[in-house]
Scaffold this motif. Structure first.
Motif, PDB file in Angstrom:
ATOM      1  N   ASP A 178      26.824  10.694 -15.146  1.00 15.58           N
ATOM      2  CA  ASP A 178      27.772  11.473 -15.935  1.00 15.58           C
ATOM      3  C   ASP A 178      27.178  12.850 -16.147  1.00 15.58           C
ATOM      4  O   ASP A 178      26.241  13.241 -15.454  1.00 15.58           O
ATOM      5  N   ASN A 179      27.718  13.586 -17.090  1.00 13.41           N
ATOM      6  CA  ASN A 179      27.274  14.961 -17.293  1.00 13.41           C
ATOM      7  C   ASN A 179      25.872  15.060 -17.887  1.00 13.41           C
ATOM      8  O   ASN A 179      25.288  16.140 -17.916  1.00 13.41           O
ATOM      9  N   LYS A 180      25.302  13.932 -18.338  1.00  6.46           N
ATOM     10  CA  LYS A 180      23.969  13.929 -18.923  1.00  6.46           C
ATOM     11  C   LYS A 180      22.934  13.253 -18.029  1.00  6.46           C
ATOM     12  O   LYS A 180      21.804  13.732 -17.914  1.00  6.46           O
ATOM     13  N   TRP A 181      23.306  12.153 -17.403  1.00  7.13           N
ATOM     14  CA  TRP A 181      22.337  11.321 -16.694  1.00  7.13           C
ATOM     15  C   TRP A 181      22.455  11.455 -15.180  1.00  7.13           C
ATOM     16  O   TRP A 181      23.553  11.441 -14.628  1.00  7.13           O
ATOM     17  N   THR A 182      21.313  11.583 -14.528  1.00  6.96           N
ATOM     18  CA  THR A 182      21.197  11.424 -13.085  1.00  6.96           C
ATOM     19  C   THR A 182      20.058  10.435 -12.830  1.00  6.96           C
ATOM     20  O   THR A 182      18.950  10.611 -13.349  1.00  6.96           O
ATOM     21  N   LEU A 183      20.339   9.399 -12.052  1.00  6.27           N
ATOM     22  CA  LEU A 183      19.352   8.360 -11.768  1.00  6.27           C
ATOM     23  C   LEU A 183      19.047   8.330 -10.276  1.00  6.27           C
ATOM     24  O   LEU A 183      19.885   8.723  -9.448  1.00  6.27           O
ATOM     25  N   GLY A 184      17.854   7.846  -9.935  1.00  8.53           N
ATOM     26  CA  GLY A 184      17.490   7.774  -8.527  1.00  8.53           C
ATOM     27  C   GLY A 184      16.539   6.636  -8.237  1.00  8.53           C
ATOM     28  O   GLY A 184      15.753   6.223  -9.090  1.00  8.53           O
ATOM     29  N   ALA A 185      16.621   6.130  -7.017  1.00  9.63           N
ATOM     30  CA  ALA A 185      15.710   5.088  -6.556  1.00  9.63           C
ATOM     31  C   ALA A 185      15.463   5.278  -5.068  1.00  9.63           C
ATOM     32  O   ALA A 185      16.336   5.767  -4.342  1.00  9.63           O
ATOM     33  N   ARG A 186      14.273   4.897  -4.637  1.00  9.35           N
ATOM     34  CA  ARG A 186      13.924   5.018  -3.227  1.00  9.35           C
ATOM     35  C   ARG A 186      13.163   3.770  -2.785  1.00  9.35           C
ATOM     36  O   ARG A 186      12.161   3.393  -3.408  1.00  9.35           O
ATOM     37  N   ALA A 187      13.637   3.147  -1.718  1.00 11.80           N
ATOM     38  CA  ALA A 187      12.935   2.003  -1.134  1.00 11.80           C
ATOM     39  C   ALA A 187      11.994   2.508  -0.049  1.00 11.80           C
ATOM     40  O   ALA A 187      12.326   3.430   0.702  1.00 11.80           O
ATOM     41  N   LYS A 188      10.809   1.882   0.032  1.00 14.48           N
ATOM     42  CA  LYS A 188       9.800   2.309   0.996  1.00 14.48           C
ATOM     43  C   LYS A 188       9.290   1.122   1.807  1.00 14.48           C
ATOM     44  O   LYS A 188       9.119   0.022   1.269  1.00 14.48           O
ATOM     45  N   LEU A 189       9.030   1.385   3.075  1.00 12.64           N
ATOM     46  CA  LEU A 189       8.358   0.419   3.936  1.00 12.64           C
ATOM     47  C   LEU A 189       7.076   1.065   4.434  1.00 12.64           C
ATOM     48  O   LEU A 189       7.102   2.139   5.036  1.00 12.64           O
ATOM     49  N   TYR A 190       5.932   0.441   4.140  1.00 15.93           N
ATOM     50  CA  TYR A 190       4.628   0.987   4.525  1.00 15.93           C
ATOM     51  C   TYR A 190       4.158   0.346   5.830  1.00 15.93           C
ATOM     52  O   TYR A 190       4.223  -0.868   5.990  1.00 15.93           O
ATOM     53  N   SER A 191       3.673   1.184   6.737  1.00 14.84           N
ATOM     54  CA  SER A 191       3.034   0.720   7.966  1.00 14.84           C
ATOM     55  C   SER A 191       1.603   1.258   7.952  1.00 14.84           C
ATOM     56  O   SER A 191       1.373   2.451   8.161  1.00 14.84           O
ATOM     57  N   SER A 192       0.647   0.367   7.693  1.00 14.84           N
ATOM     58  CA  SER A 192      -0.732   0.786   7.451  1.00 14.84           C
ATOM     59  C   SER A 192      -1.498   0.985   8.751  1.00 14.84           C
ATOM     60  O   SER A 192      -1.414   0.168   9.670  1.00 14.84           O
ATOM     61  N   VAL A 193      -2.279   2.072   8.816  1.00 11.82           N
ATOM     62  CA  VAL A 193      -3.180   2.330   9.940  1.00 11.82           C
ATOM     63  C   VAL A 193      -4.539   1.712   9.658  1.00 11.82           C
ATOM     64  O   VAL A 193      -5.105   1.000  10.488  1.00 11.82           O
ATOM     65  N   PHE A 194      -5.092   1.973   8.485  1.00 12.63           N
ATOM     66  CA  PHE A 194      -6.324   1.313   8.057  1.00 12.63           C
ATOM     67  C   PHE A 194      -6.438   1.370   6.548  1.00 12.63           C
ATOM     68  O   PHE A 194      -5.766   2.165   5.884  1.00 12.63           O
ATOM     69  N   ASN A 195      -7.292   0.503   6.019  1.00 10.84           N
ATOM     70  CA  ASN A 195      -7.548   0.465   4.584  1.00 10.84           C
ATOM     71  C   ASN A 195      -8.970  -0.027   4.353  1.00 10.84           C
ATOM     72  O   ASN A 195      -9.481  -0.857   5.105  1.00 10.84           O
ATOM     73  N   PHE A 196      -9.619   0.500   3.330  1.00 14.26           N
ATOM     74  CA  PHE A 196     -10.904  -0.046   2.894  1.00 14.26           C
ATOM     75  C   PHE A 196     -11.013   0.091   1.387  1.00 14.26           C
ATOM     76  O   PHE A 196     -10.429   1.010   0.794  1.00 14.26           O
ATOM     77  N   SER A 197     -11.725  -0.826   0.759  1.00  8.18           N
ATOM     78  CA  SER A 197     -11.892  -0.752  -0.690  1.00  8.18           C
ATOM     79  C   SER A 197     -13.099  -1.571  -1.127  1.00  8.18           C
ATOM     80  O   SER A 197     -13.429  -2.595  -0.527  1.00  8.18           O
ATOM     81  N   SER A 198     -13.739  -1.082  -2.162  1.00 11.17           N
ATOM     82  CA  SER A 198     -14.822  -1.805  -2.827  1.00 11.17           C
ATOM     83  C   SER A 198     -14.819  -1.323  -4.267  1.00 11.17           C
ATOM     84  O   SER A 198     -15.428  -0.300  -4.592  1.00 11.17           O
ATOM     85  N   THR A 199     -14.109  -2.040  -5.138  1.00 13.55           N
ATOM     86  CA  THR A 199     -13.808  -1.494  -6.464  1.00 13.55           C
ATOM     87  C   THR A 199     -14.160  -2.407  -7.631  1.00 13.55           C
ATOM     88  O   THR A 199     -14.223  -1.939  -8.757  1.00 13.55           O
TER      89      THR A 199
END
Length: 478
Positions: A178-199
């Motif tokens: 309406d004249n006050k509200w604008t809403l948004g959403a976005r769907a994502k698909l991730y295609s991973s090349v590499f990942n590393f973690s030690s946390t």
């Protein structure tokens, strides 16, 4: 260990040109289509837009919260080893970091639907993110050794790092409620090349007085370094680098690990001149099962070094005392590798802002007789000036990391808009940024840079960034 070397190399190279990317200049800069990427619920007045492939959105940031290049290499008459000891090894804390992100749009576009309240956007972009905290106790142990550190517990948890490279496919809906509200959403698909973690490492290393020898070294650790997609890249670098582009391209387009994510955002008009916005980005995860290799150290062990019993030791001249020690350590220290799949979560980001608009009302670009333009429930009024504040928070391994920004936006008619920012975060208390947007007919060009006061001496800065882009925008025919 070859796997560990590549991970450390990727971390240092990544951090050398990439900070968890706060796009405070771009945020709510509604003249620029890419601002939808940091708030899918921003106000839009485009009929459609098309980004120029690989040029519509390029952003790079780099930073260090604890040390700059000049801290070590400035010609200040101090001994280099002294500077390393005082400013790096002992001068930095375990919460100091190197971190960063790059992002390049490969494809982007958007269009208004049959219902003019709905605007759809889509695209593909490549993103890399890396962070590493200062390994303070590891550095002290390497620099000083443990001879004079009796009974001191060196903290294993100071090892904390993560990094990734992903290709992101996305589709979003921006809806004017309406004249006050604008809403948004976005769907994502991730295609991973590499990942590393030690946390999530815990434990300690300590040297004490020994019972059978002078000293006893004890390791009590719960440590894990996880990686996916790293080994095949390392093999290509070692044996045939010509294979590397094919490996990366394949994984960027669904040939590696996959995941899903979601962005949400809103714009709310308190009145004609006061606007509140907010968004949350990358609520998502990736399931890592391709080329997985995990290194673990879990448990406790004590080693008292080489034990030589005289004169019996001389009776066997073939005894290799050092190899015996290596074998003993290898047997006692509880370590191993596995190929277990795992899930990792994307670094989630949160934005919020309040803006007060004032001054001359500028003529909207949507200047036509289109039916969706003349509805009384739609207000696309733009003022010459906007003043406000923004909040940014990103989820990091050692807790949320925040930044506060004050901004001023000025529009020079339709053709030119400038946004100036002043940001305070852990990297700088004097971060002044400037964004420029030029609209030449349908051609949209923007450029942004951060921490401008530090450009006179880049070697002394803890932070720098830039963003550029090129789009074609239409507001409909008159």
């Amino acid at each position: 260990m070859r796997n560990c070397k590549l991970i450390l190399l990727a971390w240092f190279l990544g951090c050398s040109f990439m900070v968890g990317q706060n796009k405070q200049i771009l945020y709510d800069f509604t003249e620029i289509p890419q601002a939808l990427m940091v708030n899918p619920g921003m106000s839009t007045d485009f009929q459609w837009f098309a980004g120029i492939p690989a040029l519509s959105g390029i952003s790079v940031q780099a930073g260090s919260s604890g040390l700059s290049v000049s801290d070590l290499f400035a010609d200040d008459g101090l001994d280099f080893n002294t500077k390393v000891r005082d400013r790096a090894i002992y001068g930095m804390s375990p919460r100091d970091e190197l971190s960063g992100t790059y992002q390049v749009e490969l494809l982007s576009g958007g269009f208004r639907g049959k219902n003019p309240d709905n605007f759809y956007s889509f695209g593909i972009y490549s993103e890399g993110d890396a962070i590493g905290y200062w390994l303070k106790d590891y550095a002290i142990l390497a620099f000083e050794g443990n001879a004079d550190q009796l009974d001191r517990k060196f903290d294993i948890s100071h090892l904390s790092t993560r990094g990734e490279m992903v290709n992101v496919f996305h589709f979003g809906l921006n809806k004017r409620v309406d004249n006050k509200w604008t809403l948004g959403a976005r769907a994502k698909l991730y295609s991973s090349v590499f990942n590393f973690s030690s946390t999530r490492n815990k434990g300690y290393f300590v040297t004490t007085e020994g019972q059978n020898n002078i000293f006893a070294n004890t390791l009590n650790a719960d440590l894990e370094l996880r990686s996916s997609g790293v080994n095949e890249i390392e093999d290509a670098l070692d044996n045939d680098s010509s294979l590397l582009p094919g490996i990366i391209t394949k994984r960027m387009f669904f040939g590696g690990d996959l995941g899903v994510g979601l962005d949400l955002g809103f714009t709310y008009k308190l009145n004609k001149q006061t606007v509140i916005t907010g968004s949350v980005l990358d609520l998502g995860f990736v399931y890592s099962s391709t080329d997985v290799k995990n290194f673990t150290v879990k448990g406790s062990a004590t080693v008292e070094g080489i034990e030589v019993i005289l004169p019996d030791a001389f009776s066997n001249s073939n005894t290799d005392f050092w190899q015996d020690l290596v074998d003993e350590v290898d047997a006692l220290v509880p370590h191993g590798t596995n190929n277990n799949s795992y899930i990792y979560f994307r670094p989630t980001k949160l934005y919020g802002s309040i803006r007060y608009n004032f001054g001359k009302i500028t003529k909207t670009n949507m200047d036509c007789d289109c039916n969706y333009m003349v509805s009384k429930r739609r207000d696309y009024t733009k003022y010459a000036n906007g003043l406000g504040g923004q909040l940014y928070v990103i989820n990091r391994p050692k807790g949320p990391q925040a930044a506060l920004t004050a901004f001023y936006l000025h529009r020079f008619g339709r053709a030119l808009a400038l946004k100036g920012t002043y940001t305070v975060d852990k990297f700088s208390f004097s971060n002044v940024g400037l964004g420029l947007n030029i609209q030449a007919g349908p051609v949209n060009i923007y450029a942004m840079a951060d921490n401008l006061l530090a450009y006179s001496n880049l070697a002394d800065t803890h932070y720098s960034s830039f963003q550029i882009g090129l789009n074609i925008i239409s507001w409909g025919k008159k």
